[in-house]
Design a protein around this motif. Sequence first.
Motif, PDB file in Angstrom:
ATOM      1  N   ILE A  48       0.819  -1.208   0.000  1.00 33.51           N
ATOM      2  CA  ILE A  48       0.000   0.000   0.000  1.00 33.51           C
ATOM      3  C   ILE A  48       0.854   1.260   0.000  1.00 33.51           C
ATOM      4  O   ILE A  48       0.433   2.315  -0.503  1.00 33.51           O
ATOM      5  N   LEU A  49       2.086   1.186   0.523  1.00 39.83           N
ATOM      6  CA  LEU A  49       2.970   2.351   0.506  1.00 39.83           C
ATOM      7  C   LEU A  49       3.354   2.722  -0.921  1.00 39.83           C
ATOM      8  O   LEU A  49       3.367   3.905  -1.290  1.00 39.83           O
ATOM      9  N   ILE A  50       3.656   1.708  -1.728  1.00 41.46           N
ATOM     10  CA  ILE A  50       4.018   1.969  -3.125  1.00 41.46           C
ATOM     11  C   ILE A  50       2.797   2.456  -3.902  1.00 41.46           C
ATOM     12  O   ILE A  50       2.905   3.328  -4.774  1.00 41.46           O
ATOM     13  N   VAL A  51       1.619   1.903  -3.587  1.00 35.09           N
ATOM     14  CA  VAL A  51       0.384   2.378  -4.225  1.00 35.09           C
ATOM     15  C   VAL A  51       0.179   3.863  -3.915  1.00 35.09           C
ATOM     16  O   VAL A  51      -0.134   4.662  -4.806  1.00 35.09           O
ATOM     17  N   THR A  52       0.361   4.228  -2.657  1.00 29.98           N
ATOM     18  CA  THR A  52       0.188   5.623  -2.253  1.00 29.98           C
ATOM     19  C   THR A  52       1.185   6.530  -2.967  1.00 29.98           C
ATOM     20  O   THR A  52       0.828   7.610  -3.464  1.00 29.98           O
ATOM     21  N   LEU A  53       2.438   6.092  -3.024  1.00 29.36           N
ATOM     22  CA  LEU A  53       3.455   6.870  -3.737  1.00 29.36           C
ATOM     23  C   LEU A  53       3.074   7.038  -5.204  1.00 29.36           C
ATOM     24  O   LEU A  53       3.201   8.130  -5.775  1.00 29.36           O
ATOM     25  N   GLY A  54       2.579   5.963  -5.810  1.00 27.89           N
ATOM     26  CA  GLY A  54       2.183   6.026  -7.210  1.00 27.89           C
ATOM     27  C   GLY A  54       1.073   7.025  -7.459  1.00 27.89           C
ATOM     28  O   GLY A  54       1.083   7.762  -8.456  1.00 27.89           O
ATOM     29  N   VAL A  55       0.111   7.076  -6.545  1.00 25.25           N
ATOM     30  CA  VAL A  55      -0.988   8.029  -6.687  1.00 25.25           C
ATOM     31  C   VAL A  55      -0.479   9.464  -6.578  1.00 25.25           C
ATOM     32  O   VAL A  55      -0.884  10.344  -7.346  1.00 25.25           O
ATOM     33  N   PHE A  56       0.433   9.715  -5.647  1.00 30.46           N
ATOM     34  CA  PHE A  56       0.970  11.075  -5.523  1.00 30.46           C
ATOM     35  C   PHE A  56       1.803  11.467  -6.745  1.00 30.46           C
ATOM     36  O   PHE A  56       1.805  12.638  -7.153  1.00 30.46           O
ATOM     37  N   ILE A  57       2.494  10.511  -7.346  1.00 34.25           N
ATOM     38  CA  ILE A  57       3.235  10.796  -8.581  1.00 34.25           C
ATOM     39  C   ILE A  57       2.260  11.144  -9.708  1.00 34.25           C
ATOM     40  O   ILE A  57       2.474  12.095 -10.475  1.00 34.25           O
ATOM     41  N   LEU A  58       1.158  10.377  -9.796  1.00 34.17           N
ATOM     42  CA  LEU A  58       0.127  10.697 -10.782  1.00 34.17           C
ATOM     43  C   LEU A  58      -0.474  12.077 -10.528  1.00 34.17           C
ATOM     44  O   LEU A  58      -0.682  12.866 -11.464  1.00 34.17           O
ATOM     45  N   TRP A  59      -0.766  12.345  -9.282  1.00 31.39           N
ATOM     46  CA  TRP A  59      -1.348  13.640  -8.891  1.00 31.39           C
ATOM     47  C   TRP A  59      -0.428  14.778  -9.356  1.00 31.39           C
ATOM     48  O   TRP A  59      -0.884  15.760  -9.953  1.00 31.39           O
ATOM     49  N   PHE A  60       0.848  14.638  -9.081  1.00 35.06           N
ATOM     50  CA  PHE A  60       1.824  15.654  -9.488  1.00 35.06           C
ATOM     51  C   PHE A  60       1.871  15.768 -11.013  1.00 35.06           C
ATOM     52  O   PHE A  60       1.895  16.869 -11.574  1.00 35.06           O
ATOM     53  N   GLY A  61       1.879  14.627 -11.693  1.00 31.05           N
ATOM     54  CA  GLY A  61       1.933  14.634 -13.154  1.00 31.05           C
ATOM     55  C   GLY A  61       0.710  15.253 -13.799  1.00 31.05           C
ATOM     56  O   GLY A  61       0.780  15.776 -14.922  1.00 31.05           O
ATOM     57  N   TRP A  62      -0.417  15.203 -13.084  1.00 27.84           N
ATOM     58  CA  TRP A  62      -1.662  15.751 -13.634  1.00 27.84           C
ATOM     59  C   TRP A  62      -1.580  17.261 -13.845  1.00 27.84           C
ATOM     60  O   TRP A  62      -2.281  17.812 -14.693  1.00 27.84           O
ATOM     61  N   PHE A  63      -0.721  17.937 -13.093  1.00 25.24           N
ATOM     62  CA  PHE A  63      -0.562  19.379 -13.309  1.00 25.24           C
ATOM     63  C   PHE A  63      -0.011  19.650 -14.711  1.00 25.24           C
ATOM     64  O   PHE A  63      -0.418  20.606 -15.373  1.00 25.24           O
ATOM     65  N   GLY A  64       0.916  18.815 -15.142  1.00 23.19           N
ATOM     66  CA  GLY A  64       1.413  18.956 -16.512  1.00 23.19           C
ATOM     67  C   GLY A  64       0.386  18.518 -17.532  1.00 23.19           C
ATOM     68  O   GLY A  64       0.236  19.125 -18.599  1.00 23.19           O
ATOM     69  N   PHE A  65      -0.350  17.460 -17.173  1.00 21.47           N
ATOM     70  CA  PHE A  65      -1.358  16.903 -18.081  1.00 21.47           C
ATOM     71  C   PHE A  65      -2.463  17.925 -18.355  1.00 21.47           C
ATOM     72  O   PHE A  65      -2.777  18.231 -19.512  1.00 21.47           O
ATOM     73  N   ASN A  66      -3.064  18.452 -17.292  1.00 23.23           N
ATOM     74  CA  ASN A  66      -4.142  19.421 -17.449  1.00 23.23           C
ATOM     75  C   ASN A  66      -3.623  20.816 -17.772  1.00 23.23           C
ATOM     76  O   ASN A  66      -4.144  21.496 -18.655  1.00 23.23           O
TER      77      ASN A  66
END
Length: 256
Positions: A48-66
């Motif tokens: 679950i720690l890696i899952v959480t890290l992955g979500v935060f990486i996606l969240w950060f990447g979404w700023f570039g995406f949107n």
Amino acid sequence: MGFKDFAGSTIVHSTGGWAALAGAIVVGPRLGKFRSDGTVKSTPPSNILIVTLGVFILWFGWFGFNGGSQLALGSALDAVAMSHVLVNTNLGAAAGVMAALLVSRPILGRVDLFAGLNGAIAGLVSITAGPDIVDHYWAVIIGAIGAVLCTAGIKLLEKVKLDDVVGAIPAHLFAGIWGTIAVCIAGGGNLGVQLIGIVTVGAFVFVTSWVLWRVIAMTLSVRVSRQVEQLGQDVGELGIDAYPEFVLMPEEDDEE
């Protein structure tokens, strides 16, 4: 026709969701996921720690995406427009986390971190069709509703015995459809046109994906052997124990 989808709630996310739905139908559930007595075997993430890290990486990447979907930053007007996109993107995600955690106990029977993480993704997906809206409170509302739909969708898929390992269908398909419709509330979208876009993309992607999944199933196979699935692909296919701290024991399944 005036279809509005600023950064891809439909053209990116529900596209992936429709393809995932077709794949889940063709591949079928994991061994023992749905027991003969009607109960569902819980399959929490292995890390679950890696899952959480992955979500935060996606969240950060979404700023570039949107934010990048503004496609211009050569004027003050573009800078202001992009700032609205970035703020609304973050608000949609944050509202998604909170809403998913709040409804996870009544829907799933527990305060579920996995649901909260998927809620963040659902909030991001939901706001992606219209992050250029000016009023920030709409981003909170849209993200929160998307997360509630995602959490309820996880339970719905279990009810219909569809095994979605990571909750991709509720997070990307359900929230993607909602976000595309939500543009009509605050982003000036036309409901009829938005629905036509959703149905058109959905029909094409689902049919095409289902055909491709079926071709792969009939030629290469889409499942590992029963023994490999019981042992785990790390051991069964690669000969490497991914979790050496645990004793390797094949899991019992209740498949009829």
